[in-house]
Design an enzyme around this catalytic site. Structure first.
Site: not given
Ligand code: FAD
Ligand code: SIN
Length: 534
Positions: A117, A245, A293, A354, A389
Protein backbone atom coordinates in the site's frame (compact mmCIF):
# COMPACT_ATOMS: atom_id res chain seq x y z
CA UNK A 1 -24.94 -0.93 39.41
CA UNK A 2 -22.34 -3.24 37.90
CA UNK A 3 -19.02 -3.95 39.63
CA UNK A 4 -16.23 -5.56 37.65
CA UNK A 5 -12.49 -6.04 37.89
CA UNK A 6 -11.73 -4.72 34.42
CA UNK A 7 -14.01 -2.45 32.40
CA UNK A 8 -13.40 -2.14 28.68
CA UNK A 9 -15.38 0.39 26.66
CA UNK A 10 -15.49 -0.70 23.02
CA UNK A 11 -15.59 -4.04 21.20
CA UNK A 12 -13.33 -3.46 18.19
CA UNK A 13 -9.86 -4.94 17.73
CA UNK A 14 -8.42 -2.80 20.56
CA UNK A 15 -11.06 -3.57 23.18
CA UNK A 16 -11.53 -7.27 22.48
CA UNK A 17 -7.80 -8.01 22.11
CA UNK A 18 -7.21 -6.43 25.52
CA UNK A 19 -10.10 -8.40 27.02
CA UNK A 20 -8.78 -11.69 25.61
CA UNK A 21 -5.24 -11.09 26.84
CA UNK A 22 -6.36 -10.32 30.39
CA UNK A 23 -9.01 -13.04 30.48
CA UNK A 24 -6.60 -15.74 29.32
CA UNK A 25 -3.95 -14.79 31.87
CA UNK A 26 -6.37 -14.40 34.80
CA UNK A 27 -9.51 -16.57 34.57
CA UNK A 28 -10.45 -15.37 38.07
CA UNK A 29 -10.91 -11.74 36.98
CA UNK A 30 -14.24 -10.43 35.71
CA UNK A 31 -13.94 -8.47 32.47
CA UNK A 32 -16.86 -6.35 31.33
CA UNK A 33 -16.98 -5.01 27.77
CA UNK A 34 -19.50 -2.28 26.93
CA UNK A 35 -20.42 -1.55 23.36
CA UNK A 36 -22.88 1.04 22.20
CA UNK A 37 -24.57 -0.99 19.45
CA UNK A 38 -23.84 -4.63 18.64
CA UNK A 39 -20.53 -6.32 19.40
CA UNK A 40 -19.56 -6.64 15.75
CA UNK A 41 -20.12 -3.00 14.77
CA UNK A 42 -16.86 -1.05 14.79
CA UNK A 43 -14.35 0.63 12.50
CA UNK A 44 -12.43 -2.63 12.71
CA UNK A 45 -15.18 -4.49 10.94
CA UNK A 46 -14.81 -2.29 7.82
CA UNK A 47 -11.02 -2.44 7.44
CA UNK A 48 -10.19 -3.53 3.93
CA UNK A 49 -6.49 -3.38 3.04
CA UNK A 50 -5.05 -5.36 5.93
CA UNK A 51 -2.47 -5.38 8.66
CA UNK A 52 1.14 -4.33 8.06
CA UNK A 53 3.88 -6.51 9.57
CA UNK A 54 7.36 -7.57 8.61
CA UNK A 55 6.74 -11.12 7.48
CA UNK A 56 9.15 -12.01 4.71
CA UNK A 57 12.54 -11.50 6.38
CA UNK A 58 14.38 -12.27 3.13
CA UNK A 59 13.30 -9.00 1.54
CA UNK A 60 11.79 -6.98 4.38
CA UNK A 61 13.14 -5.80 7.74
CA UNK A 62 12.08 -3.90 10.87
CA UNK A 63 14.35 -1.08 9.72
CA UNK A 64 12.44 -0.71 6.45
CA UNK A 65 9.03 -0.77 8.16
CA UNK A 66 10.32 1.73 10.69
CA UNK A 67 11.68 4.06 8.01
CA UNK A 68 8.41 3.95 6.07
CA UNK A 69 6.44 4.75 9.25
CA UNK A 70 8.76 7.64 10.14
CA UNK A 71 8.68 8.98 6.61
CA UNK A 72 4.86 8.99 6.52
CA UNK A 73 4.74 10.57 10.00
CA UNK A 74 6.67 13.62 8.72
CA UNK A 75 8.98 14.13 11.67
CA UNK A 76 6.45 13.72 14.47
CA UNK A 77 6.56 9.98 15.24
CA UNK A 78 8.03 8.82 18.53
CA UNK A 79 10.89 6.57 17.36
CA UNK A 80 10.75 4.43 20.48
CA UNK A 81 7.08 3.65 19.87
CA UNK A 82 7.72 2.94 16.19
CA UNK A 83 10.43 0.44 17.20
CA UNK A 84 8.07 -1.24 19.65
CA UNK A 85 5.15 -1.58 17.25
CA UNK A 86 7.21 -2.68 14.28
CA UNK A 87 9.21 -5.29 16.22
CA UNK A 88 6.36 -6.66 18.36
CA UNK A 89 3.84 -6.53 15.50
CA UNK A 90 4.57 -9.92 13.88
CA UNK A 91 4.02 -11.74 17.22
CA UNK A 92 0.66 -10.01 17.66
CA UNK A 93 -0.34 -11.04 14.15
CA UNK A 94 0.62 -14.61 15.12
CA UNK A 95 -1.67 -14.26 18.16
CA UNK A 96 -4.71 -13.40 16.06
CA UNK A 97 -3.86 -16.21 13.65
CA UNK A 98 -3.82 -18.53 16.68
CA UNK A 99 -7.24 -17.17 17.64
CA UNK A 100 -8.51 -18.24 14.24
CA UNK A 101 -8.07 -15.28 11.87
CA UNK A 102 -7.46 -16.23 8.27
CA UNK A 103 -5.21 -14.28 5.90
CA UNK A 104 -4.95 -14.98 2.18
CA UNK A 105 -2.18 -17.25 0.99
CA UNK A 106 -0.52 -17.44 -2.41
CA UNK A 107 -2.25 -19.91 -4.66
CA UNK A 108 -1.47 -23.52 -3.73
CA UNK A 109 1.15 -22.56 -1.12
CA UNK A 110 1.30 -21.98 2.62
CA UNK A 111 2.95 -18.59 2.08
CA UNK A 112 0.97 -15.48 2.89
CA UNK A 113 0.06 -13.31 -0.06
CA UNK A 114 1.57 -10.02 1.06
CA UNK A 115 0.20 -6.83 -0.49
CA UNK A 116 1.60 -3.34 -0.82
CA UNK A 117 0.00 0.00 0.00
CA UNK A 118 0.96 3.66 -0.22
CA UNK A 119 4.17 4.64 1.60
CA UNK A 120 5.35 1.01 2.05
CA UNK A 121 8.69 0.19 0.43
CA UNK A 122 7.93 -3.56 0.52
CA UNK A 123 5.00 -5.91 0.29
CA UNK A 124 4.04 -6.47 3.93
CA UNK A 125 0.27 -6.27 4.24
CA UNK A 126 -1.48 -9.43 5.38
CA UNK A 127 -5.07 -9.40 4.24
CA UNK A 128 -8.21 -11.43 3.84
CA UNK A 129 -9.53 -10.46 0.39
CA UNK A 130 -10.80 -6.89 0.88
CA UNK A 131 -12.56 -7.90 4.10
CA UNK A 132 -9.61 -8.07 6.49
CA UNK A 133 -11.35 -6.14 9.28
CA UNK A 134 -14.46 -8.27 9.09
CA UNK A 135 -12.31 -11.40 9.45
CA UNK A 136 -10.29 -9.98 12.36
CA UNK A 137 -13.45 -8.82 14.14
CA UNK A 138 -14.94 -12.29 13.62
CA UNK A 139 -11.83 -13.94 15.06
CA UNK A 140 -11.64 -11.81 18.21
CA UNK A 141 -15.37 -12.23 18.83
CA UNK A 142 -15.09 -16.00 18.48
CA UNK A 143 -12.13 -16.09 20.88
CA UNK A 144 -13.99 -13.86 23.35
CA UNK A 145 -16.90 -16.31 23.31
CA UNK A 146 -14.54 -19.05 24.54
CA UNK A 147 -13.59 -17.08 27.64
CA UNK A 148 -16.30 -17.27 30.31
CA UNK A 149 -14.88 -14.41 32.39
CA UNK A 150 -15.60 -11.87 29.63
CA UNK A 151 -19.13 -10.44 29.60
CA UNK A 152 -20.23 -8.30 26.68
CA UNK A 153 -22.95 -5.72 27.29
CA UNK A 154 -24.39 -4.64 23.93
CA UNK A 155 -26.35 -1.38 23.54
CA UNK A 156 -24.62 0.19 26.53
CA UNK A 157 -23.57 3.74 25.71
CA UNK A 158 -20.80 5.10 27.96
CA UNK A 159 -21.60 8.72 28.75
CA UNK A 160 -18.90 9.91 31.13
CA UNK A 161 -15.91 8.52 32.99
CA UNK A 162 -16.20 8.60 36.77
CA UNK A 163 -13.42 10.38 38.68
CA UNK A 164 -12.95 12.28 41.96
CA UNK A 165 -15.11 14.97 40.33
CA UNK A 166 -18.14 12.76 41.02
CA UNK A 167 -17.18 12.62 44.69
CA UNK A 168 -17.35 16.41 44.82
CA UNK A 169 -13.62 17.14 44.46
CA UNK A 170 -12.20 19.70 42.08
CA UNK A 171 -10.37 18.08 39.18
CA UNK A 172 -8.15 20.08 36.83
CA UNK A 173 -6.11 19.06 33.82
CA UNK A 174 -2.89 19.78 35.71
CA UNK A 175 -3.63 17.36 38.53
CA UNK A 176 -1.53 14.22 38.30
CA UNK A 177 -3.60 12.16 40.73
CA UNK A 178 -6.91 11.96 38.89
CA UNK A 179 -8.27 8.43 39.18
CA UNK A 180 -10.84 6.68 37.01
CA UNK A 181 -13.40 4.58 38.89
CA UNK A 182 -15.53 3.44 35.93
CA UNK A 183 -18.25 4.98 33.83
CA UNK A 184 -21.88 6.05 33.70
CA UNK A 185 -23.52 4.23 30.80
CA UNK A 186 -26.95 4.48 29.22
CA UNK A 187 -28.56 1.09 28.89
CA UNK A 188 -30.30 1.75 25.59
CA UNK A 189 -32.71 -1.15 26.08
CA UNK A 190 -34.46 0.42 29.08
CA UNK A 191 -33.13 4.01 28.98
CA UNK A 192 -31.64 3.73 32.46
CA UNK A 193 -28.25 5.27 33.21
CA UNK A 194 -26.25 2.69 35.13
CA UNK A 195 -23.14 3.15 37.25
CA UNK A 196 -20.39 0.73 36.25
CA UNK A 197 -17.49 0.57 38.68
CA UNK A 198 -14.15 -1.10 38.00
CA UNK A 199 -10.70 -1.52 39.44
CA UNK A 200 -9.34 -0.38 36.07
CA UNK A 201 -10.90 1.05 32.91
CA UNK A 202 -9.70 0.69 29.32
CA UNK A 203 -11.14 3.08 26.75
CA UNK A 204 -11.26 1.49 23.28
CA UNK A 205 -13.92 3.56 21.58
CA UNK A 206 -12.30 4.07 18.17
CA UNK A 207 -12.27 7.07 15.89
CA UNK A 208 -14.32 10.16 15.17
CA UNK A 209 -14.82 10.27 11.40
CA UNK A 210 -18.47 11.25 11.83
CA UNK A 211 -17.33 14.81 12.55
CA UNK A 212 -17.02 15.28 8.76
CA UNK A 213 -19.73 15.08 6.09
CA UNK A 214 -17.98 12.42 3.98
CA UNK A 215 -16.33 9.69 6.00
CA UNK A 216 -15.45 6.03 5.60
CA UNK A 217 -16.19 5.53 9.33
CA UNK A 218 -19.45 3.93 10.45
CA UNK A 219 -21.88 6.01 12.51
CA UNK A 220 -20.49 4.65 15.80
CA UNK A 221 -17.30 6.68 15.18
CA UNK A 222 -18.25 9.83 17.09
CA UNK A 223 -15.12 10.23 19.22
CA UNK A 224 -16.94 9.38 22.46
CA UNK A 225 -13.86 8.09 24.29
CA UNK A 226 -11.65 11.03 23.35
CA UNK A 227 -14.38 13.46 24.47
CA UNK A 228 -15.00 11.58 27.71
CA UNK A 229 -11.28 11.58 28.48
CA UNK A 230 -11.08 15.31 27.72
CA UNK A 231 -14.06 16.05 29.98
CA UNK A 232 -12.47 13.94 32.71
CA UNK A 233 -9.41 16.23 32.32
CA UNK A 234 -7.17 13.69 30.62
CA UNK A 235 -4.72 14.92 28.01
CA UNK A 236 -5.27 14.63 24.29
CA UNK A 237 -2.72 15.42 21.59
CA UNK A 238 -2.13 15.86 17.86
CA UNK A 239 -5.83 16.20 17.09
CA UNK A 240 -5.13 18.38 14.04
CA UNK A 241 -3.87 15.31 12.17
CA UNK A 242 -7.06 13.96 10.65
CA UNK A 243 -6.37 11.50 7.86
CA UNK A 244 -8.42 11.80 4.69
CA UNK A 245 -8.34 8.63 2.63
CA UNK A 246 -7.67 9.60 -0.99
CA UNK A 247 -10.06 7.13 -2.58
CA UNK A 248 -13.56 6.75 -1.28
CA UNK A 249 -16.09 5.77 -3.92
CA UNK A 250 -17.64 8.94 -5.29
CA UNK A 251 -21.36 8.33 -5.51
CA UNK A 252 -23.51 11.44 -5.15
CA UNK A 253 -26.46 10.74 -2.88
CA UNK A 254 -24.96 11.26 0.53
CA UNK A 255 -24.16 7.70 1.71
CA UNK A 256 -23.04 7.67 5.33
CA UNK A 257 -20.49 6.15 5.61
CA UNK A 258 -19.04 6.48 2.13
CA UNK A 259 -17.64 3.28 0.67
CA UNK A 260 -13.86 2.85 0.68
CA UNK A 261 -11.87 1.80 -2.36
CA UNK A 262 -8.86 0.30 -0.62
CA UNK A 263 -5.37 1.63 -1.14
CA UNK A 264 -4.52 -2.00 -1.86
CA UNK A 265 -6.18 -1.47 -5.25
CA UNK A 266 -3.42 1.01 -6.09
CA UNK A 267 -0.90 -1.44 -4.60
CA UNK A 268 -2.31 -3.98 -7.06
CA UNK A 269 -1.72 -1.66 -10.03
CA UNK A 270 -4.71 0.73 -10.09
CA UNK A 271 -3.67 4.19 -11.39
CA UNK A 272 -5.15 7.57 -10.49
CA UNK A 273 -6.28 9.56 -13.50
CA UNK A 274 -8.40 12.53 -14.48
CA UNK A 275 -11.75 12.24 -16.28
CA UNK A 276 -9.84 12.59 -19.56
CA UNK A 277 -7.64 9.63 -18.60
CA UNK A 278 -4.51 11.67 -17.84
CA UNK A 279 -2.21 10.56 -15.01
CA UNK A 280 -1.39 13.39 -12.59
CA UNK A 281 0.34 11.95 -9.53
CA UNK A 282 3.86 12.32 -11.05
CA UNK A 283 3.42 16.10 -10.56
CA UNK A 284 3.22 15.60 -6.79
CA UNK A 285 5.49 12.70 -5.80
CA UNK A 286 7.85 10.27 -7.53
CA UNK A 287 5.97 7.41 -5.90
CA UNK A 288 2.91 8.53 -7.89
CA UNK A 289 -0.31 6.69 -6.92
CA UNK A 290 1.54 4.90 -4.11
CA UNK A 291 2.81 7.99 -2.28
CA UNK A 292 1.75 8.33 1.39
CA UNK A 293 -1.88 9.21 1.97
CA UNK A 294 -1.54 12.87 2.91
CA UNK A 295 0.24 13.58 -0.39
CA UNK A 296 -2.24 11.62 -2.53
CA UNK A 297 -5.32 13.09 -0.81
CA UNK A 298 -3.99 16.65 -1.23
CA UNK A 299 -3.11 15.97 -4.87
CA UNK A 300 -6.61 14.69 -5.63
CA UNK A 301 -8.17 17.61 -3.75
CA UNK A 302 -6.03 20.04 -5.74
CA UNK A 303 -6.79 18.43 -9.10
CA UNK A 304 -10.53 18.49 -8.30
CA UNK A 305 -10.35 22.19 -7.44
CA UNK A 306 -8.18 23.21 -10.40
CA UNK A 307 -10.28 21.22 -12.87
CA UNK A 308 -13.60 22.08 -11.22
CA UNK A 309 -14.50 18.39 -10.89
CA UNK A 310 -16.26 16.52 -8.06
CA UNK A 311 -14.01 13.47 -8.28
CA UNK A 312 -10.95 11.91 -9.91
CA UNK A 313 -10.71 8.33 -11.17
CA UNK A 314 -8.98 5.06 -10.42
CA UNK A 315 -8.18 3.14 -13.57
CA UNK A 316 -8.12 -0.65 -13.12
CA UNK A 317 -9.12 -1.58 -16.64
CA UNK A 318 -5.67 -2.93 -17.48
CA UNK A 319 -5.68 -5.37 -14.55
CA UNK A 320 -6.49 -9.06 -14.84
CA UNK A 321 -10.25 -9.48 -14.35
CA UNK A 322 -10.13 -12.77 -12.48
CA UNK A 323 -7.35 -11.64 -10.13
CA UNK A 324 -9.07 -8.33 -9.44
CA UNK A 325 -12.33 -10.02 -8.48
CA UNK A 326 -10.51 -12.58 -6.33
CA UNK A 327 -8.65 -9.86 -4.40
CA UNK A 328 -11.38 -7.24 -4.20
CA UNK A 329 -14.75 -8.99 -4.33
CA UNK A 330 -16.51 -6.44 -2.12
CA UNK A 331 -15.19 -3.44 -4.04
CA UNK A 332 -16.05 -5.09 -7.35
CA UNK A 333 -19.61 -5.89 -6.22
CA UNK A 334 -20.15 -2.42 -4.76
CA UNK A 335 -19.02 -0.75 -7.99
CA UNK A 336 -21.23 -3.05 -10.06
CA UNK A 337 -24.19 -2.28 -7.80
CA UNK A 338 -24.00 1.38 -8.82
CA UNK A 339 -23.46 0.68 -12.49
CA UNK A 340 -19.65 0.85 -12.64
CA UNK A 341 -17.74 -2.10 -14.03
CA UNK A 342 -14.14 -1.67 -12.81
CA UNK A 343 -12.91 -3.74 -15.75
CA UNK A 344 -14.57 -1.42 -18.28
CA UNK A 345 -15.05 1.92 -16.46
CA UNK A 346 -12.73 4.04 -14.38
CA UNK A 347 -13.85 4.14 -10.71
CA UNK A 348 -14.84 7.66 -9.55
CA UNK A 349 -13.06 8.50 -6.28
CA UNK A 350 -12.79 11.43 -3.87
CA UNK A 351 -11.08 11.93 -0.49
CA UNK A 352 -13.08 11.26 2.69
CA UNK A 353 -12.28 11.52 6.39
CA UNK A 354 -10.85 8.19 7.42
CA UNK A 355 -8.68 8.11 10.54
CA UNK A 356 -7.84 10.15 13.62
CA UNK A 357 -4.05 10.16 14.16
CA UNK A 358 -4.28 12.10 17.43
CA UNK A 359 -6.34 11.21 20.48
CA UNK A 360 -5.98 10.39 24.16
CA UNK A 361 -2.32 10.73 25.09
CA UNK A 362 -0.90 7.41 26.31
CA UNK A 363 2.56 6.16 27.22
CA UNK A 364 4.28 3.07 25.85
CA UNK A 365 2.08 0.87 28.07
CA UNK A 366 -1.20 2.49 27.03
CA UNK A 367 -1.52 4.37 30.34
CA UNK A 368 -3.37 7.70 30.00
CA UNK A 369 -2.66 10.78 32.12
CA UNK A 370 -5.48 9.58 34.42
CA UNK A 371 -4.60 6.81 36.87
CA UNK A 372 -6.35 3.43 36.54
CA UNK A 373 -7.34 4.40 33.02
CA UNK A 374 -5.77 3.00 29.86
CA UNK A 375 -6.68 3.58 26.24
CA UNK A 376 -6.10 1.50 23.13
CA UNK A 377 -6.65 1.75 19.38
CA UNK A 378 -7.79 4.65 17.27
CA UNK A 379 -8.92 6.78 20.22
CA UNK A 380 -5.28 7.11 21.33
CA UNK A 381 -2.19 9.04 20.43
CA UNK A 382 0.68 6.64 21.08
CA UNK A 383 3.32 8.44 19.01
CA UNK A 384 3.30 5.80 16.26
CA UNK A 385 1.61 7.82 13.54
CA UNK A 386 3.05 11.29 14.08
CA UNK A 387 1.58 13.70 11.55
CA UNK A 388 0.27 11.01 9.21
CA UNK A 389 -0.43 7.30 9.68
CA UNK A 390 1.18 4.79 7.35
CA UNK A 391 -1.47 2.57 5.74
CA UNK A 392 -2.40 -0.60 7.66
CA UNK A 393 -0.45 0.38 10.77
CA UNK A 394 -3.61 0.94 12.78
CA UNK A 395 -4.84 -2.61 13.35
CA UNK A 396 -1.24 -3.49 14.18
CA UNK A 397 -0.93 -0.67 16.72
CA UNK A 398 -4.16 -1.72 18.45
CA UNK A 399 -2.98 -5.33 18.83
CA UNK A 400 0.49 -4.36 20.08
CA UNK A 401 -0.91 -1.94 22.66
CA UNK A 402 -3.65 -4.36 23.78
CA UNK A 403 -0.88 -6.82 24.67
CA UNK A 404 1.18 -4.17 26.48
CA UNK A 405 -1.82 -2.84 28.41
CA UNK A 406 -2.74 -6.34 29.57
CA UNK A 407 0.85 -6.96 30.66
CA UNK A 408 0.85 -3.72 32.67
CA UNK A 409 -2.56 -4.23 34.26
CA UNK A 410 -2.08 -7.86 35.33
CA UNK A 411 0.45 -7.33 38.16
CA UNK A 412 -1.32 -4.18 39.39
CA UNK A 413 -5.00 -4.97 39.28
CA UNK A 414 -5.27 -6.69 42.68
CA UNK A 415 -3.99 -3.61 44.47
CA UNK A 416 -6.75 -1.43 43.01
CA UNK A 417 -10.15 -1.49 44.70
CA UNK A 418 -13.68 -0.60 43.67
CA UNK A 419 -14.35 2.96 44.79
CA UNK A 420 -17.10 3.37 47.39
CA UNK A 421 -19.57 6.26 47.62
CA UNK A 422 -20.04 6.98 43.93
CA UNK A 423 -23.46 8.61 43.51
CA UNK A 424 -26.00 7.46 40.93
CA UNK A 425 -26.36 9.57 37.80
CA UNK A 426 -28.34 12.69 38.60
CA UNK A 427 -31.10 13.18 36.02
CA UNK A 428 -33.05 15.60 38.21
CA UNK A 429 -34.58 18.66 36.58
CA UNK A 430 -34.56 17.25 33.07
CA UNK A 431 -37.45 16.51 30.74
CA UNK A 432 -37.84 14.44 27.59
CA UNK A 433 -36.52 16.18 24.45
CA UNK A 434 -39.38 17.68 22.46
CA UNK A 435 -37.53 18.58 19.31
CA UNK A 436 -35.20 15.86 18.10
CA UNK A 437 -34.79 17.89 14.92
CA UNK A 438 -32.63 20.37 16.84
CA UNK A 439 -30.09 17.62 17.47
CA UNK A 440 -30.10 16.17 13.95
CA UNK A 441 -29.84 19.65 12.45
CA UNK A 442 -26.93 20.55 14.71
CA UNK A 443 -25.07 17.39 13.66
CA UNK A 444 -25.52 18.39 10.01
CA UNK A 445 -24.31 21.91 10.75
CA UNK A 446 -21.29 20.59 12.60
CA UNK A 447 -20.28 18.37 9.68
CA UNK A 448 -20.67 21.31 7.28
CA UNK A 449 -18.47 23.54 9.43
CA UNK A 450 -15.73 20.94 9.69
CA UNK A 451 -15.86 19.94 6.01
CA UNK A 452 -15.86 23.53 4.77
CA UNK A 453 -13.32 25.09 7.10
CA UNK A 454 -11.19 22.36 8.71
CA UNK A 455 -10.71 19.91 5.83
CA UNK A 456 -7.65 18.95 3.80
CA UNK A 457 -6.59 22.57 3.19
CA UNK A 458 -6.89 25.05 6.05
CA UNK A 459 -6.18 28.73 6.70
CA UNK A 460 -6.27 31.10 9.66
CA UNK A 461 -9.50 32.70 8.48
CA UNK A 462 -11.24 29.37 7.95
CA UNK A 463 -10.14 28.04 11.34
CA UNK A 464 -11.30 31.17 13.14
CA UNK A 465 -14.66 31.01 11.40
CA UNK A 466 -14.99 27.34 12.41
CA UNK A 467 -14.21 28.11 16.06
CA UNK A 468 -16.76 30.95 16.14
CA UNK A 469 -19.48 28.70 14.69
CA UNK A 470 -18.52 25.84 17.01
CA UNK A 471 -18.85 28.04 20.05
CA UNK A 472 -22.45 28.82 19.18
CA UNK A 473 -23.24 25.15 18.60
CA UNK A 474 -21.54 24.27 21.88
CA UNK A 475 -23.66 26.68 23.94
CA UNK A 476 -26.90 25.62 22.25
CA UNK A 477 -26.10 21.95 22.84
CA UNK A 478 -25.07 22.39 26.47
CA UNK A 479 -28.40 24.08 27.10
CA UNK A 480 -30.26 21.11 25.63
CA UNK A 481 -28.00 18.69 27.54
CA UNK A 482 -28.66 20.41 30.87
CA UNK A 483 -32.41 20.49 30.49
CA UNK A 484 -33.44 17.28 28.71
CA UNK A 485 -33.03 13.58 29.32
CA UNK A 486 -29.97 11.93 27.83
CA UNK A 487 -30.20 10.21 24.47
CA UNK A 488 -27.37 8.60 22.46
CA UNK A 489 -27.89 11.19 19.69
CA UNK A 490 -27.50 14.06 22.12
CA UNK A 491 -24.38 12.52 23.67
CA UNK A 492 -22.90 11.93 20.21
CA UNK A 493 -23.57 15.51 19.18
CA UNK A 494 -21.92 16.76 22.34
CA UNK A 495 -18.92 14.49 21.81
CA UNK A 496 -18.58 15.47 18.16
CA UNK A 497 -18.57 19.15 19.13
CA UNK A 498 -15.71 18.43 21.55
CA UNK A 499 -13.82 16.57 18.82
CA UNK A 500 -14.39 19.42 16.36
CA UNK A 501 -13.15 21.89 18.94
CA UNK A 502 -10.01 19.85 19.68
CA UNK A 503 -9.20 19.42 15.97
CA UNK A 504 -9.74 23.10 15.19
CA UNK A 505 -7.94 24.41 18.23
CA UNK A 506 -4.92 22.14 17.62
CA UNK A 507 -4.92 23.19 13.96
CA UNK A 508 -4.82 26.85 15.00
CA UNK A 509 -1.89 26.19 17.29
CA UNK A 510 0.16 24.59 14.52
CA UNK A 511 1.75 27.44 12.61
CA UNK A 512 3.26 25.29 9.85
CA UNK A 513 2.22 22.65 7.33
CA UNK A 514 3.18 19.14 8.31
CA UNK A 515 1.82 15.73 7.38
CA UNK A 516 -1.96 15.87 7.30
CA UNK A 517 -2.15 19.47 8.46
CA UNK A 518 -1.82 21.87 5.53
CA UNK A 519 -2.52 25.58 5.89
CA UNK A 520 -2.16 28.21 3.18
CA UNK A 521 -0.95 30.72 5.78
CA UNK A 522 2.11 28.63 6.72
CA UNK A 523 2.74 26.37 3.71
CA UNK A 524 6.21 25.22 4.88
CA UNK A 525 7.32 22.86 7.63
CA UNK A 526 9.08 24.55 10.53
CA UNK A 527 12.51 23.23 11.65
CA UNK A 528 11.30 22.64 15.19
CA UNK A 529 8.99 19.81 16.20
CA UNK A 530 5.99 20.66 18.33
CA UNK A 531 3.32 18.31 19.66
CA UNK A 532 -0.03 19.90 20.42
CA UNK A 533 -1.18 18.65 23.80
CA UNK A 534 -4.53 19.94 25.02
P1 FAD B 1 -13.23 0.36 16.66
O1 FAD B 1 -12.96 -0.84 15.88
O2 FAD B 1 -13.89 1.48 15.96
O3 FAD B 1 -14.13 -0.04 17.91
C1 FAD B 1 -14.69 0.95 18.73
C2 FAD B 1 -15.72 0.31 19.62
O4 FAD B 1 -16.12 1.23 20.63
C3 FAD B 1 -16.99 -0.08 18.91
O5 FAD B 1 -17.37 -1.32 19.42
C4 FAD B 1 -17.99 0.98 19.33
O6 FAD B 1 -19.32 0.58 19.32
C5 FAD B 1 -17.52 1.23 20.76
N1 FAD B 1 -17.92 2.52 21.31
C6 FAD B 1 -17.66 3.76 20.82
N2 FAD B 1 -18.18 4.69 21.63
C7 FAD B 1 -18.79 4.04 22.65
C8 FAD B 1 -19.52 4.45 23.80
N3 FAD B 1 -19.76 5.75 24.04
N4 FAD B 1 -20.00 3.51 24.63
C9 FAD B 1 -19.80 2.19 24.38
N5 FAD B 1 -19.13 1.75 23.30
C10 FAD B 1 -18.62 2.66 22.45
N6 FAD B 1 -6.64 0.10 9.51
C11 FAD B 1 -5.66 -0.76 9.13
O7 FAD B 1 -4.69 -0.95 9.86
N7 FAD B 1 -5.80 -1.46 7.97
C12 FAD B 1 -6.85 -1.30 7.14
O8 FAD B 1 -6.93 -1.97 6.10
C13 FAD B 1 -7.86 -0.38 7.49
N8 FAD B 1 -8.93 -0.17 6.68
C14 FAD B 1 -9.94 0.64 7.11
C15 FAD B 1 -11.09 0.76 6.32
C16 FAD B 1 -12.16 1.51 6.78
C17 FAD B 1 -13.39 1.64 5.93
C18 FAD B 1 -12.09 2.15 8.04
C19 FAD B 1 -13.25 2.94 8.56
C20 FAD B 1 -10.95 2.04 8.81
C21 FAD B 1 -9.87 1.30 8.36
N9 FAD B 1 -8.70 1.15 9.12
C22 FAD B 1 -7.73 0.29 8.72
C23 FAD B 1 -8.61 1.75 10.44
C24 FAD B 1 -8.92 0.69 11.50
O9 FAD B 1 -9.97 -0.12 11.05
C25 FAD B 1 -9.32 1.30 12.81
O10 FAD B 1 -8.42 2.32 13.17
C26 FAD B 1 -9.31 0.26 13.92
O11 FAD B 1 -10.09 -0.82 13.52
C27 FAD B 1 -9.81 0.86 15.19
O12 FAD B 1 -10.01 -0.15 16.13
P2 FAD B 1 -10.50 0.24 17.59
O13 FAD B 1 -10.62 -1.01 18.35
O14 FAD B 1 -9.65 1.32 18.11
O15 FAD B 1 -11.93 0.93 17.35
C1 SIN C 1 -7.31 0.79 2.87
O1 SIN C 1 -7.62 -0.38 2.68
O2 SIN C 1 -7.01 1.59 1.98
C2 SIN C 1 -7.30 1.29 4.27
C3 SIN C 1 -6.04 0.95 4.91
C4 SIN C 1 -5.85 1.73 6.17
O3 SIN C 1 -6.64 2.61 6.49
O4 SIN C 1 -4.86 1.48 6.84
Amino acid sequence: MIETDVLIIGSGIGGLSTAIKIAEARPDLSITVLTKTIEGESNTRYAQGGVAAVWDAEVDSYTKHKEDTLDAGDGLCDEKIVDIVVSEGPDRVRDIIDWGARFDKKKDTIEYDLAREGGHSEKRILHYKDLTGWEMQRAVMAKTDELPNITIYEHYFAIDLITQHHLGHSVTRLRQDIQCYGTYALNKKNNVIETILARVTVVATGGAGQVYRATTNPVIASGDGISMAYRAKGWTENMEFVQFHPTSLYHPGGDNPVFLVSEAVRGFGGILKSKEGEEFMHKYDPRKSLAPRDIVARAIDNEMKVRGEDCMYLDCRHLNHEDFVAHFPTIYDKCKSIGIDPMKDMIPVAPACHYMCGGIKVDDLGQTTIQRMYAVGECTSTGLHGANRLASNSLLEAMVFAHRIAADILPKVDAWTIQKGIPDWNAGGTTDPKEMVLITQSIKELKEIMSSYVGIVRSNVRLKRALDRLELLYHETEEIYNTTTISPQLCELRNLITIAYLITRSARLRKESRGLHFTTDYPERTPFVQTNVI
